[in-house]
Design a protein around this motif. Sequence first.
Motif, PDB file in Angstrom:
ATOM      1  N   SER A   1       0.877  -1.208   0.101  1.00 24.73           N
ATOM      2  CA  SER A   1       0.154  -0.034   0.025  1.00 24.73           C
ATOM      3  C   SER A   1       0.862   1.113   0.032  1.00 24.73           C
ATOM      4  N   GLN A   2       0.252   2.577   0.159  1.00 21.53           N
ATOM      5  CA  GLN A   2       1.133   3.390   0.369  1.00 21.53           C
ATOM      6  C   GLN A   2       0.894   3.879   1.855  1.00 21.53           C
ATOM      7  N   GLY A   3       0.988   2.924   2.686  1.00 22.27           N
ATOM      8  CA  GLY A   3       0.964   3.182   4.300  1.00 22.27           C
ATOM      9  C   GLY A   3      -0.331   2.805   4.855  1.00 22.27           C
ATOM     10  N   CYS A   4      -1.360   2.667   3.954  1.00 25.65           N
ATOM     11  CA  CYS A   4      -2.455   2.006   4.658  1.00 25.65           C
ATOM     12  C   CYS A   4      -2.555   0.593   4.957  1.00 25.65           C
ATOM     13  N   PHE A   5      -3.803   0.388   6.050  1.00 28.84           N
ATOM     14  CA  PHE A   5      -3.777  -1.036   6.324  1.00 28.84           C
ATOM     15  C   PHE A   5      -4.818  -1.719   5.290  1.00 28.84           C
ATOM     16  N   ALA A   6      -4.290  -2.091   4.194  1.00 31.86           N
ATOM     17  CA  ALA A   6      -5.093  -2.874   3.064  1.00 31.86           C
ATOM     18  C   ALA A   6      -5.439  -4.233   3.450  1.00 31.86           C
ATOM     19  N   VAL A   7      -6.803  -4.706   3.580  1.00 31.15           N
ATOM     20  CA  VAL A   7      -7.163  -5.947   3.428  1.00 31.15           C
ATOM     21  C   VAL A   7      -7.585  -6.823   2.180  1.00 31.15           C
ATOM     22  N   GLY A   8      -7.826  -7.956   2.362  1.00 30.13           N
ATOM     23  CA  GLY A   8      -8.497  -8.328   1.087  1.00 30.13           C
ATOM     24  C   GLY A   8      -9.926  -7.904   0.975  1.00 30.13           C
ATOM     25  N   GLU A   9     -10.218  -7.947  -0.306  1.00 24.85           N
ATOM     26  CA  GLU A   9     -11.315  -7.531  -0.952  1.00 24.85           C
ATOM     27  C   GLU A   9     -12.884  -8.100  -0.383  1.00 24.85           C
ATOM     28  N   ASN A  10     -12.575  -9.329   0.001  1.00 24.70           N
ATOM     29  CA  ASN A  10     -13.573 -10.071   0.646  1.00 24.70           C
ATOM     30  C   ASN A  10     -13.624  -9.999   2.265  1.00 24.70           C
ATOM     31  N   LYS A  11     -12.560  -9.534   2.579  1.00 21.89           N
ATOM     32  CA  LYS A  11     -12.578  -9.347   4.171  1.00 21.89           C
ATOM     33  C   LYS A  11     -12.798  -8.037   4.542  1.00 21.89           C
ATOM     34  N   LEU A  12     -13.338  -7.092   3.901  1.00 22.31           N
ATOM     35  CA  LEU A  12     -13.395  -5.763   4.671  1.00 22.31           C
ATOM     36  C   LEU A  12     -14.572  -5.722   5.745  1.00 22.31           C
ATOM     37  N   ASP A  13     -15.728  -6.333   5.156  1.00 31.66           N
ATOM     38  CA  ASP A  13     -17.168  -6.305   6.103  1.00 31.66           C
ATOM     39  C   ASP A  13     -16.535  -6.988   7.357  1.00 31.66           C
ATOM     40  N   ASP A  14     -15.780  -7.699   7.404  1.00 33.63           N
ATOM     41  CA  ASP A  14     -15.258  -8.514   8.636  1.00 33.63           C
ATOM     42  C   ASP A  14     -14.693  -7.460   9.607  1.00 33.63           C
ATOM     43  N   VAL A  15     -13.559  -6.901   8.800  1.00 31.17           N
ATOM     44  CA  VAL A  15     -12.727  -5.885   9.825  1.00 31.17           C
ATOM     45  C   VAL A  15     -13.796  -4.668  10.160  1.00 31.17           C
ATOM     46  N   PHE A  16     -14.547  -4.226   9.318  1.00 27.00           N
ATOM     47  CA  PHE A  16     -15.450  -3.258   9.792  1.00 27.00           C
ATOM     48  C   PHE A  16     -16.358  -3.745  10.868  1.00 27.00           C
ATOM     49  N   GLY A  17     -16.916  -4.875  10.844  1.00 24.49           N
ATOM     50  CA  GLY A  17     -17.946  -5.479  11.765  1.00 24.49           C
ATOM     51  C   GLY A  17     -17.125  -5.755  13.097  1.00 24.49           C
ATOM     52  N   PHE A  18     -15.954  -6.177  13.172  1.00 27.09           N
ATOM     53  CA  PHE A  18     -15.267  -6.313  14.138  1.00 27.09           C
ATOM     54  C   PHE A  18     -14.778  -5.231  15.102  1.00 27.09           C
ATOM     55  N   LEU A  19     -14.062  -4.167  14.297  1.00 24.96           N
ATOM     56  CA  LEU A  19     -13.604  -2.958  14.959  1.00 24.96           C
ATOM     57  C   LEU A  19     -14.812  -2.044  15.406  1.00 24.96           C
ATOM     58  N   GLY A  20     -15.777  -1.692  14.331  1.00 16.46           N
ATOM     59  CA  GLY A  20     -16.517  -0.642  14.521  1.00 16.46           C
ATOM     60  C   GLY A  20     -15.696   0.856  14.874  1.00 16.46           C
ATOM     61  N   GLN A  21     -16.272   1.707  15.360  1.00 13.29           N
ATOM     62  CA  GLN A  21     -15.762   2.866  15.726  1.00 13.29           C
ATOM     63  C   GLN A  21     -15.243   2.966  17.107  1.00 13.29           C
ATOM     64  N   GLY A  22     -14.015   3.936  17.555  1.00 16.64           N
ATOM     65  CA  GLY A  22     -13.709   3.976  18.861  1.00 16.64           C
ATOM     66  C   GLY A  22     -12.803   3.011  19.475  1.00 16.64           C
ATOM     67  N   ARG A  23     -12.442   2.099  18.528  1.00 14.57           N
ATOM     68  CA  ARG A  23     -11.598   0.843  19.188  1.00 14.57           C
ATOM     69  C   ARG A  23     -10.125   1.139  18.670  1.00 14.57           C
ATOM     70  N   LEU A  24      -9.052   0.439  19.410  1.00 12.94           N
ATOM     71  CA  LEU A  24      -7.614   0.513  19.263  1.00 12.94           C
ATOM     72  C   LEU A  24      -7.276  -0.340  18.058  1.00 12.94           C
ATOM     73  N   VAL A  25      -6.349   0.143  17.141  1.00 12.27           N
ATOM     74  CA  VAL A  25      -5.642  -0.672  16.481  1.00 12.27           C
ATOM     75  C   VAL A  25      -4.099  -0.135  16.708  1.00 12.27           C
ATOM     76  N   TYR A  26      -3.298  -1.307  17.163  1.00  9.55           N
ATOM     77  CA  TYR A  26      -1.908  -0.863  17.471  1.00  9.55           C
ATOM     78  C   TYR A  26      -0.885  -1.705  16.524  1.00  9.55           C
ATOM     79  N   ALA A  27       0.110  -0.846  15.958  1.00 14.19           N
ATOM     80  CA  ALA A  27       0.928  -1.414  14.815  1.00 14.19           C
ATOM     81  C   ALA A  27       2.335  -1.296  15.401  1.00 14.19           C
ATOM     82  N   VAL A  28       3.006  -2.340  15.365  1.00 11.23           N
ATOM     83  CA  VAL A  28       4.426  -2.543  15.968  1.00 11.23           C
ATOM     84  C   VAL A  28       5.270  -3.462  15.318  1.00 11.23           C
ATOM     85  N   ARG A  29       6.439  -3.418  15.467  1.00 13.67           N
ATOM     86  CA  ARG A  29       7.191  -4.734  15.157  1.00 13.67           C
ATOM     87  C   ARG A  29       8.174  -4.881  16.192  1.00 13.67           C
ATOM     88  N   ALA A  30       8.253  -6.313  16.503  1.00 16.15           N
ATOM     89  CA  ALA A  30       9.337  -6.622  17.710  1.00 16.15           C
ATOM     90  C   ALA A  30      10.694  -6.502  17.449  1.00 16.15           C
TER      91      ALA A  30
END
Length: 225
Positions: A196-225
């Motif tokens: 991507s150009q920095g976005c969190f891009a997921v599969g075309e058939n996975k977007l509803d799953d992601v939106f449904g699980f996260l909704g609004q006001g939830r944490l996404v934490y990005a890191v590398r060990a």
Amino acid sequence: MDKKPHQSSRRAAIIAGAAVAVGAVACSTRVPFLAEPTPPMPLPARPPIAPTASRFAVDPKILRRALAALDEHAKTITARDRIAIVDFSAPSSEPMLHFLDVESGKASRLLVAHGSGSDPGHTGFLKSFSNAFGSNASSEGAFVTDNYYVGKHGRSQRLIGLDATNNNALDRAIVIHSAWYANDEMVTAHGKLGRSQGCFAVGENKLDDVFGFLGQGRLVYAVRA
């Protein structure tokens, strides 16, 4: 900050049971957010990603950092029952986007693409993070999911960066969206996802799953060990 009596013990149990798991263009560098339509996007009443795994496939150290971020940004992150962790330590051929039910300790995960600026040689591994405009790189730190809109890449969800390492996310248009280069078939064909150009891009058939699980006001934490 108020906590349920069992919250500390629950978190300790989750951490103790954690197990270590081992392109293409995407986002525009800037998106005129206010000019884009924001049609209502009803979400499922229950998250379609069923957290069925019995243990978190996340490094316990990363999990501790994510939970600490959840507490640090408690005033901004209003929904605290579910979080997402993106462990960029793994290659893009592995599902790095972990969906975690904080209360039950169950989890699931999906493939997600990283930014081309973070992997200029397209090796499939994230090499570095950046918060700079025009970097096309992924950013690390805590994000809170914001509202939805329809833009260049179709249905998308804005993210607000909460740390000094990602506080340009909104203006950089670092969002969650779907893309063909993040489909499972890319791994089969090429051994890695596109970038991507920095976005969190997921599969075309996975977007509803992601939106449904996260909704609004939830944490996404990005890191590398």
